[in-house]
Design a protein around this motif. Structure first.
Motif, PDB file in Angstrom:
ATOM      1  N   ASP A   1      18.873  64.091  57.616  1.00 21.46           N
ATOM      2  CA  ASP A   1      18.080  63.747  56.435  1.00 21.46           C
ATOM      3  C   ASP A   1      18.969  63.652  55.202  1.00 21.46           C
ATOM      4  OD1 ASP A   1      16.019  63.296  54.647  1.00 21.46           O
ATOM      5  OD2 ASP A   1      15.492  65.422  54.464  1.00 21.46           O
TER       6      ASP A   1
ATOM      7  N   LYS B   1      11.543  57.137  50.931  1.00 24.41           N
ATOM      8  CA  LYS B   1      10.781  58.316  51.353  1.00 24.41           C
ATOM      9  C   LYS B   1      10.548  59.270  50.187  1.00 24.41           C
ATOM     10  CE  LYS B   1      12.919  61.694  53.131  1.00 24.41           C
ATOM     11  NZ  LYS B   1      13.746  62.590  53.954  1.00 24.41           N
ATOM     12  N   ASP B   2      11.618  59.634  49.485  1.00 20.90           N
ATOM     13  CA  ASP B   2      11.509  60.662  48.452  1.00 20.90           C
ATOM     14  C   ASP B   2      11.012  60.141  47.111  1.00 20.90           C
ATOM     15  OD1 ASP B   2      12.205  62.902  49.904  1.00 20.90           O
ATOM     16  OD2 ASP B   2      14.348  62.715  49.497  1.00 20.90           O
TER      17      ASP B   2
ATOM     18  N   ARG C   1      16.023  53.792  53.106  1.00 17.55           N
ATOM     19  CA  ARG C   1      14.964  54.599  53.727  1.00 17.55           C
ATOM     20  C   ARG C   1      14.846  55.958  53.047  1.00 17.55           C
ATOM     21  NH1 ARG C   1      16.996  52.864  58.887  1.00 17.55           N
ATOM     22  NH2 ARG C   1      17.914  54.936  59.183  1.00 17.55           N
ATOM     23  N   GLN C   2      15.991  56.572  52.761  1.00 18.46           N
ATOM     24  CA  GLN C   2      15.959  57.890  52.125  1.00 18.46           C
ATOM     25  C   GLN C   2      15.352  57.813  50.723  1.00 18.46           C
ATOM     26  OE1 GLN C   2      16.714  59.799  55.152  1.00 18.46           O
ATOM     27  NE2 GLN C   2      17.171  61.126  53.433  1.00 18.46           N
TER      28      GLN C   2
END
Length: 364
Positions: free
Chosen positions: A105, A206-207, A202-203
């Motif tokens: 992650d 997501k956040d 993507r990271q």
């Protein structure tokens, strides 16, 4: 680095191989239970942080949610991801904990980390010109690099690298310094950049998009909490890594002195080029047991939670062979890191006068 003849290096190799063999023969259910317990802890903290975050308009809840999410990210990156990708749990034959398939992650892809960290850094630890982790191509940390006026700003670079650490690590394989010197072209890095932007996108989504959107009425609170959690993870992980490699007594090496080195010489380089710091059980857990960086560099594929019990044996081997064992409190080690970064930002003559412990030498 301490000079040892081939007979002495063979004896050192034998002593450390014995420690390794003892741990390998003892691997089993105890280790499997440990890593699965840590995975459950990480998931519980992440779920707790995500569930609490929409109620973060209440200040104590915001603090609790951000802290829980930040700690979950630290544990996943340091104690799970980093260690799993070293192959520490491959013997379990669990696809979710296998070094070649684990994806962690953070922005850096697993494949990029395995290339730049597992291979380059652990093979060429602290060899100037070979280990690109030494200073991350941003910081001057020894006399091997000639001082330039731009180095006066390196403390700012250090702060920026720490704040955005996951992005710095993710871009490490770009080799921007080689592109700048025109040794390679950006075109050669297109496959890497595609993977980087895919994973980084993507990271970030997501956040900074997904979780705020699904809690739309309190999206700014959730966004702020996620930013805070990533900042907690970045600052802590960068500090741990710097304390393991860039303390005052961590040595650097030339390519010439490591050419054609034996396994015993590789062991010697890992012992003298790494630094430990002391602390309680939670400090070791949250550092991914990289508080035992010496043991990690000597035995990177042994389960990290074993390092505390291995440490006494490694210290005994160091004492037997007259090799310094670099350890100290977290505060002491980190203070020498900061001094080193500041000291090598100065012109050599000024550094020699203000910080004589870093006087004109290529080692720490």
């Amino acid at each position: 680095m301490k000079t040892m003849n081939e007979t002495q290096l063979k004896e050192l190799e034998k002593d450390l191989d014995t420690i390794r063999d003892q741990v390998i023969s003892d691997l089993g259910e105890r280790d499997a239970r440990y890593i699965r317990k840590i995975v459950r802890l990480h998931r519980s903290l992440e779920i707790g942080g995500r569930v609490l975050m929409p109620f973060g308009f209440i200040p104590p809840v915001f603090l609790a949610a951000t802290t829980a999410l930040g700690i979950s990210k630290i544990i996943e990156n340091m104690e799970i991801g980093h260690n799993v990708m070293h192959g520490q749990y491959d013997w379990m034959n669990d696809p979710s904990l296998h070094s070649q398939t684990y994806e962690w992650d953070t922005v850096c892809t697993g494949d990029s980390w395995r290339r730049t960290h597992n291979y380059e850094h652990h093979t060429y630890t602290n060899i100037i010109g070979k280990d690109r982790d030494y200073g991350y191509a941003l910081l001057r940390l020894s006399d091997d690099d000639k001082w330039k006026p731009a180095h006066t700003l390196q403390f700012i670079n250090y702060i920026l690298l720490s704040v955005f650490f996951q992005w710095g690590v993710g871009l490490h394989e770009l080799e921007s310094e080689r592109i700048h010197r025109r040794e390679i072209s950006v075109r050669e890095k297109i496959p890497f950049l595609k993977d980087f932007f895919r994973k980084g996108g993507r990271q970030a989504f997501k956040d900074y998009v997904f979780f705020p959107l699904i809690t739309f009425p309190v999206a700014p609170v959730v966004l702020a909490g996620n930013i805070g959690a990533n900042l907690i993870r970045n600052l802590w992980s960068s500090t741990v890594i710097f304390c393991g490699h860039f303390t005052q007594d961590a040595e650097t090496f030339t390519e010439e002195e490591c050419e054609g080195e034996s396994k015993g010489h590789w062991y010697l380089r890992q012992l003298t080029g790494s630094s430990n710091f002391t602390g309680g059980k939670w400090v070791h857990l949250l550092s991914g047991h990289l508080s035992y960086q010496v043991e990690h560099h000597v035995f990177p594929d042994l389960p990290a939670h074993r390092y505390p019990e291995i440490s006494e044996k490694v210290q005994a081997v160091c004492k037997k062979h007259g090799i310094p064992y670099n350890t100290g409190t977290f505060a002491k080690q980190y203070s020498t890191v900061l001094k080193r970064i500041f000291g090598y930002s100065l012109p050599d003559r000024m550094r020699n006068r203000l910080l004589p412990e870093f006087r004109n030498r290529a080692v720490g």
